[in-house]
Write a protein that holds these residues in place. Structure first.
Motif, PDB file in Angstrom:
ATOM      1  N   VAL A  59     -16.739  30.419  53.206  1.00 14.05           N
ATOM      2  CA  VAL A  59     -16.877  31.095  54.129  1.00 14.05           C
ATOM      3  C   VAL A  59     -15.316  31.675  54.360  1.00 14.05           C
ATOM      4  CG1 VAL A  59     -16.914  31.768  56.764  1.00 14.05           C
ATOM      5  CG2 VAL A  59     -18.783  30.515  55.225  1.00 14.05           C
ATOM      6  N   ASN A  60     -14.264  30.959  54.415  1.00 15.83           N
ATOM      7  CA  ASN A  60     -12.673  31.518  54.646  1.00 15.83           C
ATOM      8  C   ASN A  60     -12.314  31.965  53.400  1.00 15.83           C
ATOM      9  OD1 ASN A  60     -12.733  29.889  57.167  1.00 15.83           O
ATOM     10  ND2 ASN A  60     -11.878  28.186  56.415  1.00 15.83           N
ATOM     11  N   LEU A  61     -12.840  31.832  52.266  1.00 19.91           N
ATOM     12  CA  LEU A  61     -12.436  32.485  51.200  1.00 19.91           C
ATOM     13  C   LEU A  61     -12.829  33.982  51.276  1.00 19.91           C
ATOM     14  CD1 LEU A  61     -10.642  32.436  48.419  1.00 19.91           C
ATOM     15  CD2 LEU A  61     -12.871  31.539  47.165  1.00 19.91           C
ATOM     16  N   GLU A  62     -14.186  33.942  51.539  1.00 16.69           N
ATOM     17  CA  GLU A  62     -14.750  35.317  51.843  1.00 16.69           C
ATOM     18  C   GLU A  62     -14.215  36.254  52.773  1.00 16.69           C
ATOM     19  OE1 GLU A  62     -17.339  38.239  50.762  1.00 16.69           O
ATOM     20  OE2 GLU A  62     -16.939  36.563  49.723  1.00 16.69           O
ATOM     21  N   GLN A  63     -13.664  35.718  53.951  1.00 12.32           N
ATOM     22  CA  GLN A  63     -13.030  36.304  54.827  1.00 12.32           C
ATOM     23  C   GLN A  63     -11.631  36.742  54.358  1.00 12.32           C
ATOM     24  OE1 GLN A  63     -13.036  33.581  58.376  1.00 12.32           O
ATOM     25  NE2 GLN A  63     -15.212  34.508  59.115  1.00 12.32           N
ATOM     26  N   ASP A  64     -11.078  35.935  53.773  1.00 11.92           N
ATOM     27  CA  ASP A  64      -9.520  36.152  53.169  1.00 11.92           C
ATOM     28  C   ASP A  64      -9.728  37.211  52.202  1.00 11.92           C
ATOM     29  OD1 ASP A  64      -8.519  34.195  54.692  1.00 11.92           O
ATOM     30  OD2 ASP A  64      -8.389  32.722  53.064  1.00 11.92           O
ATOM     31  N   ARG A  65     -10.711  37.409  51.458  1.00  8.55           N
ATOM     32  CA  ARG A  65     -11.049  38.296  50.328  1.00  8.55           C
ATOM     33  C   ARG A  65     -11.137  39.730  51.155  1.00  8.55           C
ATOM     34  NH1 ARG A  65     -14.810  41.275  48.030  1.00  8.55           N
ATOM     35  NH2 ARG A  65     -16.489  40.274  49.226  1.00  8.55           N
ATOM     36  N   SER A 108      -6.349  44.883  53.465  1.00  7.46           N
ATOM     37  CA  SER A 108      -4.812  45.338  53.647  1.00  7.46           C
ATOM     38  C   SER A 108      -4.737  46.210  52.194  1.00  7.46           C
ATOM     39  CB  SER A 108      -4.153  43.691  53.313  1.00  7.46           C
ATOM     40  OG  SER A 108      -4.554  43.132  54.354  1.00  7.46           O
ATOM     41  N   ILE A 109      -5.290  46.143  51.254  1.00  8.21           N
ATOM     42  CA  ILE A 109      -4.846  46.828  49.943  1.00  8.21           C
ATOM     43  C   ILE A 109      -5.320  48.342  50.323  1.00  8.21           C
ATOM     44  CG2 ILE A 109      -5.748  47.386  47.460  1.00  8.21           C
ATOM     45  CD1 ILE A 109      -5.809  44.340  47.029  1.00  8.21           C
ATOM     46  N   ALA A 110      -6.511  48.572  50.878  1.00 12.28           N
ATOM     47  CA  ALA A 110      -6.752  49.952  51.060  1.00 12.28           C
ATOM     48  C   ALA A 110      -5.920  50.590  52.241  1.00 12.28           C
ATOM     49  CB  ALA A 110      -8.391  49.960  51.892  1.00 12.28           C
ATOM     50  N   ASP A 111      -5.581  49.852  53.152  1.00 10.72           N
ATOM     51  CA  ASP A 111      -4.587  50.310  54.322  1.00 10.72           C
ATOM     52  C   ASP A 111      -3.227  50.723  53.549  1.00 10.72           C
ATOM     53  OD1 ASP A 111      -6.353  49.867  56.119  1.00 10.72           O
ATOM     54  OD2 ASP A 111      -5.587  48.139  57.034  1.00 10.72           O
ATOM     55  N   THR A 112      -2.675  49.783  52.534  1.00 12.35           N
ATOM     56  CA  THR A 112      -1.593  49.849  51.798  1.00 12.35           C
ATOM     57  C   THR A 112      -1.661  51.210  50.907  1.00 12.35           C
ATOM     58  OG1 THR A 112      -0.928  47.635  51.883  1.00 12.35           O
ATOM     59  CG2 THR A 112      -0.087  49.021  50.133  1.00 12.35           C
ATOM     60  N   GLU A 113      -2.773  51.364  50.327  1.00 10.48           N
ATOM     61  CA  GLU A 113      -2.718  52.693  49.680  1.00 10.48           C
ATOM     62  C   GLU A 113      -2.805  53.969  50.363  1.00 10.48           C
ATOM     63  OE1 GLU A 113      -6.518  51.792  47.313  1.00 10.48           O
ATOM     64  OE2 GLU A 113      -5.460  50.478  45.905  1.00 10.48           O
ATOM     65  N   TYR A 114      -3.432  53.768  51.555  1.00  6.28           N
ATOM     66  CA  TYR A 114      -3.410  54.864  52.450  1.00  6.28           C
ATOM     67  C   TYR A 114      -2.143  55.474  52.954  1.00  6.28           C
ATOM     68  CZ  TYR A 114      -4.259  57.592  56.568  1.00  6.28           C
ATOM     69  OH  TYR A 114      -4.094  58.653  57.580  1.00  6.28           O
TER      70      TYR A 114
END
Length: 196
Positions: free
Chosen positions: A122-128, A134-140
């Motif tokens: 569950v933690n891994l899924e939340q981290d993913r 974060s990647i989408a925000d950085t690209e934006y």
């Protein structure tokens, strides 16, 4: 024809008897609970208990206590008088107790590991998902910064405006100087009124 009618009547009667024998299932009412042969337990509470036991089994304190108990067991059954000994030399009862403890410890440890794996998944899924956001925000933000840079390339900056104004001033001074050279008498009297 009469035989078919009688046969249908018999079939309907059989259905009515069967319906009377079976309790009617209603979806608007809760189902009556059947008695269970096995005891009921809370799986979450049992899982927490198994994790506590597994944590204790993995400590040095458990090893020390287990060692003390085994040494006391062996010393008692060797040094005690015969009527007080409860497990003679091959220590069959001690072996049985250690086997019993191991047979309970192994599944409890596995249960605790499975629960930990579930939490990790569950933690891994939340981290993913967080990483994807974060990647989408950085690209934006990268696209926005690039758009701002392109827009700033077309905006007049203070230094550019200053240099343009200085160039215009120099050009005006140069033209004024050329005009003075062409009409030297205009400025000699200091009058703004032209001659008639």
């Amino acid at each position: 024809m009469a035989e078919r009618t009688q046969e249908r009547e018999r079939d309907r009667e059989r259905e009515r008897e069967r319906d009377r024998a079976l309790p009617r299932i209603r979806l608007d009412q809760p189902r009556i609970r059947r008695p269970r042969l096995l005891p009921e337990y809370d799986p979450e509470a049992f899982g927490r208990l198994s994790e506590r036991i597994a944590r204790f089994l993995g400590t040095g304190r458990f090893i020390v206590w287990m060692t003390v108990i085994i040494i006391a067991w062996v010393v008692w059954n060797i040094a005690a008088p015969s009527p007080l000994k409860f497990d003679e030399y091959p220590f069959i009862f001690l072996t049985l107790m250690l086997s019993l403890q191991a047979s309970y410890a192994a599944p409890l440890i596995l249960l605790a590991q499975n629960r930990q794996d579930d939490r990790d998944r569950v933690n891994l899924e939340q981290d993913r998902k967080q990483n994807e956001r974060s990647i989408a925000d950085t690209e934006y933000l990268t696209r926005e910064i690039a758009a701002l840079r392109m827009g700033l390339g077309e905006v007049a900056t203070r230094d550019w405006m200053r240099s343009e104004l200085q160039d215009l001033l120099k050009e005006l001074e140069h033209r004024e100087g050329e005009r003075r050279d062409l009409f030297p008498g205009d400025h000699a009297h200091g009058s703004d009124v032209p001659d008639r």
